[in-house]
Design a protein around this motif. Structure first.
Motif, PDB file in Angstrom:
ATOM      1  N   GLY A 134       0.825  -1.213   0.000  1.00 48.56           N
ATOM      2  CA  GLY A 134       0.000   0.000   0.000  1.00 48.56           C
ATOM      3  C   GLY A 134       0.852   1.252   0.000  1.00 48.56           C
ATOM      4  N   LYS A 135       1.874   1.272   0.833  1.00 47.97           N
ATOM      5  CA  LYS A 135       2.759   2.439   0.920  1.00 47.97           C
ATOM      6  C   LYS A 135       3.580   2.606  -0.355  1.00 47.97           C
ATOM      7  N   LEU A 161      -5.348  -4.014  -2.987  1.00 48.66           N
ATOM      8  CA  LEU A 161      -4.216  -4.865  -3.380  1.00 48.66           C
ATOM      9  C   LEU A 161      -4.445  -5.494  -4.747  1.00 48.66           C
ATOM     10  N   ASP A 162      -3.340  -5.683  -5.479  1.00 48.53           N
ATOM     11  CA  ASP A 162      -3.425  -6.309  -6.803  1.00 48.53           C
ATOM     12  C   ASP A 162      -3.503  -7.823  -6.625  1.00 48.53           C
ATOM     13  N   ALA A 166      -8.355 -10.521  -2.318  1.00 49.92           N
ATOM     14  CA  ALA A 166      -7.854 -10.137  -0.988  1.00 49.92           C
ATOM     15  C   ALA A 166      -8.943  -9.446  -0.166  1.00 49.92           C
ATOM     16  N   PHE A 167      -9.615  -8.469  -0.769  1.00 45.48           N
ATOM     17  CA  PHE A 167     -10.655  -7.739  -0.031  1.00 45.48           C
ATOM     18  C   PHE A 167     -11.847  -8.637   0.291  1.00 45.48           C
ATOM     19  N   THR A 168     -12.327  -9.376  -0.716  1.00 46.68           N
ATOM     20  CA  THR A 168     -13.517 -10.218  -0.530  1.00 46.68           C
ATOM     21  C   THR A 168     -13.297 -11.254   0.564  1.00 46.68           C
ATOM     22  N   ASP A 169     -12.126 -11.897   0.527  1.00 45.57           N
ATOM     23  CA  ASP A 169     -11.827 -12.924   1.536  1.00 45.57           C
ATOM     24  C   ASP A 169     -11.835 -12.327   2.943  1.00 45.57           C
ATOM     25  N   GLN A 170     -11.237 -11.152   3.094  1.00 44.89           N
ATOM     26  CA  GLN A 170     -11.154 -10.521   4.409  1.00 44.89           C
ATOM     27  C   GLN A 170     -12.534 -10.071   4.896  1.00 44.89           C
ATOM     28  N   ASP A 196     -12.291  -9.454  -6.550  1.00 42.25           N
ATOM     29  CA  ASP A 196     -12.422  -8.029  -6.250  1.00 42.25           C
ATOM     30  C   ASP A 196     -12.557  -7.202  -7.518  1.00 42.25           C
ATOM     31  N   ARG A 197     -13.541  -6.313  -7.547  1.00 46.10           N
ATOM     32  CA  ARG A 197     -13.739  -5.432  -8.702  1.00 46.10           C
ATOM     33  C   ARG A 197     -12.575  -4.449  -8.855  1.00 46.10           C
ATOM     34  N   PHE A 198     -12.071  -3.926  -7.747  1.00 47.92           N
ATOM     35  CA  PHE A 198     -11.123  -2.815  -7.812  1.00 47.92           C
ATOM     36  C   PHE A 198      -9.668  -3.242  -7.593  1.00 47.92           C
ATOM     37  N   LYS A 199      -9.332  -4.496  -7.844  1.00 49.02           N
ATOM     38  CA  LYS A 199      -7.977  -4.968  -7.527  1.00 49.02           C
ATOM     39  C   LYS A 199      -6.910  -4.129  -8.252  1.00 49.02           C
ATOM     40  N   GLY A 200      -5.863  -3.780  -7.512  1.00 49.08           N
ATOM     41  CA  GLY A 200      -4.751  -3.039  -8.078  1.00 49.08           C
ATOM     42  C   GLY A 200      -5.046  -1.586  -8.395  1.00 49.08           C
ATOM     43  N   ARG A 201      -6.026  -1.001  -7.723  1.00 47.84           N
ATOM     44  CA  ARG A 201      -6.400   0.392  -8.009  1.00 47.84           C
ATOM     45  C   ARG A 201      -6.302   1.259  -6.748  1.00 47.84           C
TER      46      ARG A 201
END
Length: 652
Positions: A134-135, A161-162, A166-170, A196-201
């Protein structure tokens, strides 16, 4: 559950006019405030706010209530959410018990969508600030754009995250249901797979006027030509692109204060302007400007300055939105930037002073802008020039204000070097054509010579309903006042006839009404009025320091709505501003005792008429024998009505 102590503190602290002022531009109107309805499309104010009574009424839709009712109606908050919003605004700590998993599951669908969106917003921010990727990727991108740490946090910017899921699982791990993750568009489900729809954005949360997260915009950071540069959340029950403006939550107070709104195209344009120091700026989020978005601004100001890139495509885009703004009766200016610059880059490379001076010097009135853009491409071609002039007049025809219309016609005639008469003639043709089309749409096709008679239904006045409503109004407005009442007592004269003897006595208004109704055994027929009546009498007996807003805050919402309508009925007439026209109506407070007496007497007369009508019906049904007792009753009631009518100064 929120404790009663916390709720009471919120009600005591919150100021209705301040809360509503965050959403609607309010102007002083005597002791009240007025503004355009946030619930309907209107150009004349019909929305009233009473700081004294701490209630509001929208006369265009009939809605009304207290501060919590406004937030529930306007922002679709639940009751607890409205209380929490007010507590946050006024820095009040609220006591509440932790929700169980069962309670979370019991939340309705709409609330679940909000909860999922809020969780996603927190998650993306956490990834941006607290993970290595992220950073390194998201945070470094924002800093390259020139955004400070403070600005990044102010706008809740984040990073996804790309990674495929990752988001959906969490989110699922935290107990959020896949059904709602899919409905908000955060997760895409295909053939039993989810990703995830927004992966890597990098993520831009889109907030409502009150700050609730409705959806997201995500910008890709790779050079993948197959993927869209910007991706928005799909339409959902809580997110409607055409009704949302990016940045409105942060900009609303500045827009009202500056009495102007800068309208840009993208997320970064808004953020860069805000960081530079110009905070009254919003974006249409990459979608075509809509009437709903313009109305959102119209609640806060009548002035819009449209800012677009210096390229030809940006100019054409600005022209498409101008007519929509003019139709709403708003004042519009347009400002373009030098070739190769956009609001983001220009604000980044200039100080607040330089940016402000540029906007002031280059913001053109819409007619000057439209003429300059179109005239350059048509000045050597008479046919194109004629089309350009017609195009400008078409825009002018959208303006509802006739004075503005005439001024703009004169300005157009000067700029385009053409007579005003020709332009006014063209304007009349356009207006007639539009009017004819509107009439044609509203009327069904009829056969020739087919005459249709439209019967207008006659609305019958429910006298008892109106009188009961008037009694409730008197109790709400003047129930705790002490007044001198001139009463008439029935006494037998020396000749044996009944007569009225005047007696003056002092009493509180609610006591007078209660005793009069009890004496005649009169009861309310309307169940709502009956419930409100007994609640008021009970409250006034127990609490001498009775406050209307306290009653509204504790009573059933349906009854509270009825109370608001009654209390704000008179405010409708303050919208007309009679005093400005040298008309000074007599205040009700000058004649409270007379108002009470006349209302009770009128109700008595009405009930006597009903009783006599009942006796007449009984006599007609029993034709063979005329009951002498009934005749005596009718005679007595008729005599009583004669006396009451004399007291009311009414002729029978």
């Amino acid at each position: 559950m929120i404790s009663k102590t916390s709720i009471d503190q919120v009600y005591e602290t919150a100021r209705l006019e301040e809360v509503i002022g965050d959403f609607v531009q309010l102007k002083k109107a005597g002791s009240n405030f007025k503004g355009l309805s946030p619930f309907s499309d209107e150009r004349t104010p019909s929305f009233m706010v009473s700081p004294v009574k701490q209630i509001w009424k929208d006369f265009s839709t009939g809605k009304g209530g207290n501060v919590v009712a406004f937030l529930m109606e306007h922002e679709h908050f639940t009751y607890p959410e409205a209380i929490k919003y007010l507590a946050k605004k006024y820095n009040i700590e609220i006591e509440e018990t932790e929700q169980t998993n069962e309670q979370k599951e019991a939340q309705n669908k709409r609330e679940s969508l909000y909860l999922v969106s809020e969780y996603a917003n927190t998650y993306f921010q956490n990834i941006l600030h607290n993970t290595d990727k992220g950073k390194a990727i998201g945070l470094s991108y924002f800093k390259e754009r020139g955004f400070t740490e403070q600005t990044i946090k102010k706008f809740d910017l984040g990073y996804a995250l790309d990674d495929w899921s990752a988001f959906t699982d969490q989110a699922i791990k935290q107990g959020y249901q896949l059904e709602f993750l899919e409905e908000t568009g955060l997760t895409i489900v295909k053939e039993n797979k989810q990703f995830d729809r927004f992966k890597g954005r990098v993520m831009f949360p889109i907030q409502s006027m009150s700050g609730r997260v409705l959806g997201f915009g995500g910008r890709i950071l790779t050079n993948d030509k197959k993927a869209a540069k910007y991706l928005n959340s799909p339409e959902s029950e809580i997110y409607h692109k055409s009704k949302v403006l990016y940045g409105i939550y942060h900009a609303k107070q500045s827009i009202a204060k500056e009495d102007n709104c800068y309208l840009v195209e993208g997320y970064t344009d808004v953020i860069q302007f805000y960081q530079t120091g110009i905070k009254n700026v919003v974006s249409s989020s990459g979608t075509a400007l809509t009437s709903d978005q313009i109305r959102l601004i119209n609640r806060l100001t009548k002035n819009i300055t449209v800012l677009f890139d210096g390229d030809a495509a940006g100019m054409r885009a600005s022209l498409r939105g101008i007519d929509l703004i003019l139709e709403q009766g708003m004042n519009v200016k347009v400002c373009t930037f030098p070739e190769g610059e956009d609001p983001d880059s220009f604000a980044k490379s200039n100080s607040l002073t330089e940016l402000t001076e540029y906007l002031e010097a280059n913001a053109k009135d819409f007619i000057q802008f439209k003429a300059s853009v179109l005239y350059e491409s048509s000045k050597n071609d008479p046919i194109k020039k004629a089309e350009t002039i017609r195009d400008i007049v078409t825009s002018i025809s959208k303006i509802p204000d006739r004075i503005k219309t005439e001024v703009y016609i004169q300005e157009c005639a000067r700029i385009m070097d053409i007579s005003e008469e020709v332009l006014f003639s063209t304007l009349a043709q356009l207006n007639k054509k539009e009017s004819d089309q509107a009439v044609a749409k509203s009327q069904p096709t009829q056969k020739a010579f087919n005459v249709i008679k439209h019967e207008q239904p006659v609305r019958k006045v429910d006298v008892q309903y109106e009188l009961e409503r008037k009694i409730i109004e008197i109790l709400l407005l003047y129930g705790d006042r002490k007044e001198e009442f001139e009463d008439s007592i029935l006494k037998e004269k020396e000749n044996g006839e009944l007569g009225l003897e005047k007696v003056v006595q002092e009493a509180r208004v609610f006591e007078k009404i209660y005793l009069d109704l009890q004496e005649d055994e009169m009861e309310f027929l309307n169940p709502q009025f009956k419930a409100i009546y007994f609640k008021i009498i009970e409250t006034l007996n127990q609490d001498p320091q009775f406050k209307i807003q306290n009653l509204i805050n504790t009573i059933d919402p349906v009854l509270a709505q009825e109370i608001t309508s009654i209390l704000m009925e008179d405010e409708r007439y303050t919208l007309a501003d009679w005093k400005r026209n040298n008309i000074f109506p007599k205040e009700k407070t000058d004649t409270v005792s007379q108002l009470v007496s006349e209302t009770i007497l009128t109700l008595r007369c009405f009930l006597i008429d009903q009783k006599v009508a009942y006796f007449q019906q009984q006599t007609l049904q029993n034709k063979t024998e005329v009951n002498k007792e009934i005749l005596e009753e009718v005679k007595d009631y008729s005599g009583l009505k004669m006396l009451l009518s004399r007291k009311l100064n009414r002729a029978l």
